[in-house]
Design a protein around this motif. Structure first.
Motif, mmCIF file in Angstrom:
data_model
loop_
_atom_site.group_PDB
_atom_site.id
_atom_site.type_symbol
_atom_site.label_atom_id
_atom_site.label_comp_id
_atom_site.label_asym_id
_atom_site.label_seq_id
_atom_site.Cartn_x
_atom_site.Cartn_y
_atom_site.Cartn_z
ATOM 1 N N PRO A 124 5.714 -6.685 -9.008
ATOM 2 C CA PRO A 124 6.879 -7.576 -9.122
ATOM 3 C C PRO A 124 8.047 -7.012 -8.314
ATOM 4 C CG PRO A 124 6.573 -6.332 -11.158
ATOM 5 C CD PRO A 124 5.418 -5.990 -10.258
ATOM 6 N N VAL A 125 8.874 -7.920 -7.837
ATOM 7 C CA VAL A 125 10.065 -7.551 -7.068
ATOM 8 C C VAL A 125 11.287 -8.028 -7.838
ATOM 9 C CG1 VAL A 125 11.322 -7.880 -4.903
ATOM 10 C CG2 VAL A 125 8.817 -7.738 -4.887
ATOM 11 N N THR A 126 12.250 -7.143 -8.004
ATOM 12 C CA THR A 126 13.516 -7.493 -8.645
ATOM 13 C C THR A 126 14.533 -7.774 -7.547
ATOM 14 O OG1 THR A 126 13.008 -6.059 -10.522
ATOM 15 C CG2 THR A 126 15.319 -6.697 -10.217
ATOM 16 N N GLU A 127 15.109 -8.961 -7.604
ATOM 17 C CA GLU A 127 16.119 -9.343 -6.607
ATOM 18 C C GLU A 127 17.495 -8.959 -7.132
ATOM 19 O OE1 GLU A 127 16.925 -13.083 -3.643
ATOM 20 O OE2 GLU A 127 16.095 -13.504 -5.613
ATOM 21 N N ILE A 128 18.264 -8.265 -6.307
ATOM 22 C CA ILE A 128 19.593 -7.800 -6.703
ATOM 23 C C ILE A 128 20.636 -8.474 -5.812
ATOM 24 C CG2 ILE A 128 21.118 -5.808 -6.954
ATOM 25 C CD1 ILE A 128 18.574 -4.106 -7.331
ATOM 26 N N GLN A 129 21.501 -9.260 -6.444
ATOM 27 C CA GLN A 129 22.585 -9.943 -5.742
ATOM 28 C C GLN A 129 23.859 -9.110 -5.854
ATOM 29 O OE1 GLN A 129 22.289 -12.785 -4.087
ATOM 30 N NE2 GLN A 129 20.326 -13.520 -4.809
ATOM 31 N N PRO A 130 24.714 -9.156 -4.849
ATOM 32 C CA PRO A 130 26.002 -8.463 -4.984
ATOM 33 C C PRO A 130 26.841 -9.134 -6.074
ATOM 34 C CG PRO A 130 25.950 -9.755 -2.971
ATOM 35 C CD PRO A 130 24.577 -9.837 -3.577
ATOM 36 N N GLU A 131 27.696 -8.347 -6.720
ATOM 37 C CA GLU A 131 28.520 -8.899 -7.795
ATOM 38 C C GLU A 131 29.570 -9.870 -7.286
ATOM 39 O OE1 GLU A 131 29.999 -6.128 -10.658
ATOM 40 O OE2 GLU A 131 28.139 -4.978 -10.626
ATOM 41 N N THR A 132 30.178 -9.550 -6.149
ATOM 42 C CA THR A 132 31.204 -10.430 -5.606
ATOM 43 C C THR A 132 31.055 -10.531 -4.096
ATOM 44 O OG1 THR A 132 32.781 -8.628 -5.330
ATOM 45 C CG2 THR A 132 32.894 -9.866 -7.402
ATOM 46 N N ILE A 133 31.507 -11.668 -3.585
ATOM 47 C CA ILE A 133 31.571 -11.893 -2.146
ATOM 48 C C ILE A 133 32.999 -12.307 -1.855
ATOM 49 C CG2 ILE A 133 30.721 -13.262 -0.208
ATOM 50 C CD1 ILE A 133 28.112 -13.632 -1.760
ATOM 51 N N GLY A 134 33.678 -11.536 -1.032
ATOM 52 C CA GLY A 134 35.074 -11.822 -0.705
ATOM 53 C C GLY A 134 35.219 -13.051 0.183
ATOM 54 N N ASN A 190 0.881 -1.159 0.000
ATOM 55 C CA ASN A 190 0.000 0.000 0.000
ATOM 56 C C ASN A 190 0.920 1.210 0.000
ATOM 57 O OD1 ASN A 190 -1.922 1.939 0.330
ATOM 58 N ND2 ASN A 190 -2.768 1.109 2.232
ATOM 59 N N GLY A 191 1.038 1.854 -1.135
ATOM 60 C CA GLY A 191 1.997 2.954 -1.250
ATOM 61 C C GLY A 191 3.402 2.388 -1.153
ATOM 62 N N SER A 192 4.191 2.888 -0.199
ATOM 63 C CA SER A 192 5.553 2.380 -0.022
ATOM 64 C C SER A 192 5.654 1.426 1.173
ATOM 65 C CB SER A 192 6.522 3.549 0.165
ATOM 66 O OG SER A 192 6.184 4.265 1.343
ATOM 67 N N THR A 193 4.495 0.971 1.669
ATOM 68 C CA THR A 193 4.468 0.071 2.823
ATOM 69 C C THR A 193 4.169 -1.357 2.378
ATOM 70 O OG1 THR A 193 3.646 1.867 4.207
ATOM 71 C CG2 THR A 193 3.383 -0.363 5.068
ATOM 72 N N VAL A 194 5.027 -2.276 2.778
ATOM 73 C CA VAL A 194 4.825 -3.690 2.459
ATOM 74 C C VAL A 194 3.710 -4.229 3.347
ATOM 75 C CG1 VAL A 194 5.873 -5.979 2.523
ATOM 76 C CG2 VAL A 194 7.222 -4.019 1.745
ATOM 77 N N GLU A 195 2.721 -4.825 2.737
ATOM 78 C CA GLU A 195 1.657 -5.487 3.490
ATOM 79 C C GLU A 195 1.938 -6.975 3.629
ATOM 80 O OE1 GLU A 195 -2.111 -4.586 1.663
ATOM 81 O OE2 GLU A 195 -2.113 -2.531 2.439
ATOM 82 N N VAL A 196 2.308 -7.617 2.508
ATOM 83 C CA VAL A 196 2.610 -9.050 2.519
ATOM 84 C C VAL A 196 3.774 -9.308 1.578
ATOM 85 C CG1 VAL A 196 1.747 -11.380 2.098
ATOM 86 C CG2 VAL A 196 0.170 -9.614 2.897
ATOM 87 N N TYR A 197 4.787 -9.962 2.103
ATOM 88 C CA TYR A 197 5.892 -10.426 1.276
ATOM 89 C C TYR A 197 6.410 -11.717 1.889
ATOM 90 C CZ TYR A 197 10.103 -11.018 -1.345
ATOM 91 O OH TYR A 197 11.054 -11.554 -2.169
ATOM 92 N N PRO A 198 6.615 -12.730 1.131
ATOM 93 C CA PRO A 198 6.364 -12.835 -0.299
ATOM 94 C C PRO A 198 4.868 -13.010 -0.574
ATOM 95 C CG PRO A 198 7.240 -14.902 0.521
ATOM 96 C CD PRO A 198 7.256 -13.935 1.667
ATOM 97 N N TYR A 199 4.488 -12.636 -1.753
ATOM 98 C CA TYR A 199 3.109 -12.736 -2.205
ATOM 99 C C TYR A 199 3.114 -13.581 -3.478
ATOM 100 C CZ TYR A 199 -1.740 -11.095 -2.512
ATOM 101 O OH TYR A 199 -3.112 -11.008 -2.515
ATOM 102 N N SER A 200 1.958 -14.092 -3.856
ATOM 103 C CA SER A 200 1.917 -14.950 -5.041
ATOM 104 C C SER A 200 0.642 -14.711 -5.829
ATOM 105 C CB SER A 200 1.979 -16.427 -4.627
ATOM 106 O OG SER A 200 0.786 -16.781 -3.925
ATOM 107 N N LEU A 201 0.617 -15.225 -7.059
ATOM 108 C CA LEU A 201 -0.592 -15.138 -7.879
ATOM 109 C C LEU A 201 -1.718 -15.927 -7.225
ATOM 110 C CD1 LEU A 201 0.862 -15.438 -11.504
ATOM 111 C CD2 LEU A 201 0.025 -13.384 -10.332
ATOM 112 N N GLY A 202 -1.372 -17.035 -6.581
ATOM 113 C CA GLY A 202 -2.374 -17.826 -5.873
ATOM 114 C C GLY A 202 -3.035 -17.019 -4.768
ATOM 115 N N LEU A 203 -2.242 -16.260 -4.018
ATOM 116 C CA LEU A 203 -2.808 -15.409 -2.967
ATOM 117 C C LEU A 203 -3.644 -14.278 -3.564
ATOM 118 C CD1 LEU A 203 0.155 -15.151 -0.424
ATOM 119 C CD2 LEU A 203 -2.038 -16.313 -0.099
ATOM 120 N N LEU A 204 -3.201 -13.727 -4.696
ATOM 121 C CA LEU A 204 -3.970 -12.680 -5.363
ATOM 122 C C LEU A 204 -5.358 -13.214 -5.732
ATOM 123 C CD1 LEU A 204 -4.174 -9.848 -6.689
ATOM 124 C CD2 LEU A 204 -3.150 -10.864 -8.740
ATOM 125 N N ARG A 205 -5.399 -14.419 -6.280
ATOM 126 C CA ARG A 205 -6.683 -15.022 -6.657
ATOM 127 C C ARG A 205 -7.523 -15.341 -5.418
ATOM 128 N NH1 ARG A 205 -3.071 -17.145 -10.700
ATOM 129 N NH2 ARG A 205 -3.775 -16.458 -12.747
#
Length: 182
Positions: free
Chosen positions: A46-56, A7-22
């Motif tokens: 939709p949520v875009t997951e961003i992984q770091p490029e490298t892990i030392g 709702n706006g910039s507030t997360v209500e449910v994560y993770p969410y799915s198409l099944g839950l939407l229905r």
């Protein structure tokens, strides 16, 4: 596809799915693959997951479990990298040592068992049980007991030298190649 209900910039449910939407909208017919616009009408994005490029070497992945709304109004789940604590570094090193120790012990035990099986015994334990027998079996079994003791003494001496820092830890192959022969 990762989804968030917001709702706006507030997360209500994560993770969410198409099944839950229905499920949350039982009187709405959704296509099999609703568009981003169709989902947005119900506060689902939709949520875009961003992984770091490298892990030392002395770092670990820091998982962010809640997406955030970026400046360009897209939901992102950004994972970061954090430095390991000295305790975590020591635990990781100890884990490698423990796993190597187990692999070496298992490989050495296999060599011992295979040697006895080549002489038609079930295992080295079975062969060594004949050490008190009289005759051929007793002499053969006693030779095996002596060899087994020499093998494990060698393995433990190498381990002690590694712990003392007077030699590098061997690989499994190197340890097997250095075992006393029968």
């Amino acid at each position: 596809m990762l989804l968030v209900k917001a709702n706006g910039s507030t997360v209500e449910v994560y993770p969410y799915s198409l099944g839950l939407l229905r499920k949350d909208n039982p009187y709405t017919g959704f296509p099999k693959n609703p568009s981003v616009e169709d989902m947005a009408a119900f506060g689902v994005y939709p949520v875009t997951e961003i992984q770091p490029e490298t892990i030392g070497q002395n770092q670990k992945l820091s998982l962010n479990m809640t997406p955030t709304l970026s400046d360009n109004k897209e939901w992102v789940l950004s994972h970061g990298v954090i430095d390991l604590t000295p305790e975590e570094i020591a635990a990781a090193a100890n884990s490698v040592v423990t796993n190597t120790r187990k692999a070496i012990a298992s490989a050495v035990q296999s060599v011992l068992n295979e040697s006895s099986q080549a002489r038609n015994y079930d295992s080295i334990i079975s062969e060594c049980s004949y050490a008190t027998s009289t005759g051929t079996f007793g002499a053969e079994a006693q030779a095996t007991v002596d060899w087994r003791d020499a093998v494990w003494t060698h393995v433990y001496n190498v381990e002690a030298a590694v712990i003392a820092g007077s030699r590098e830890a061997p690989t499994v192959t190197e340890m097997l190649a250095s075992l006393p022969t029968r």
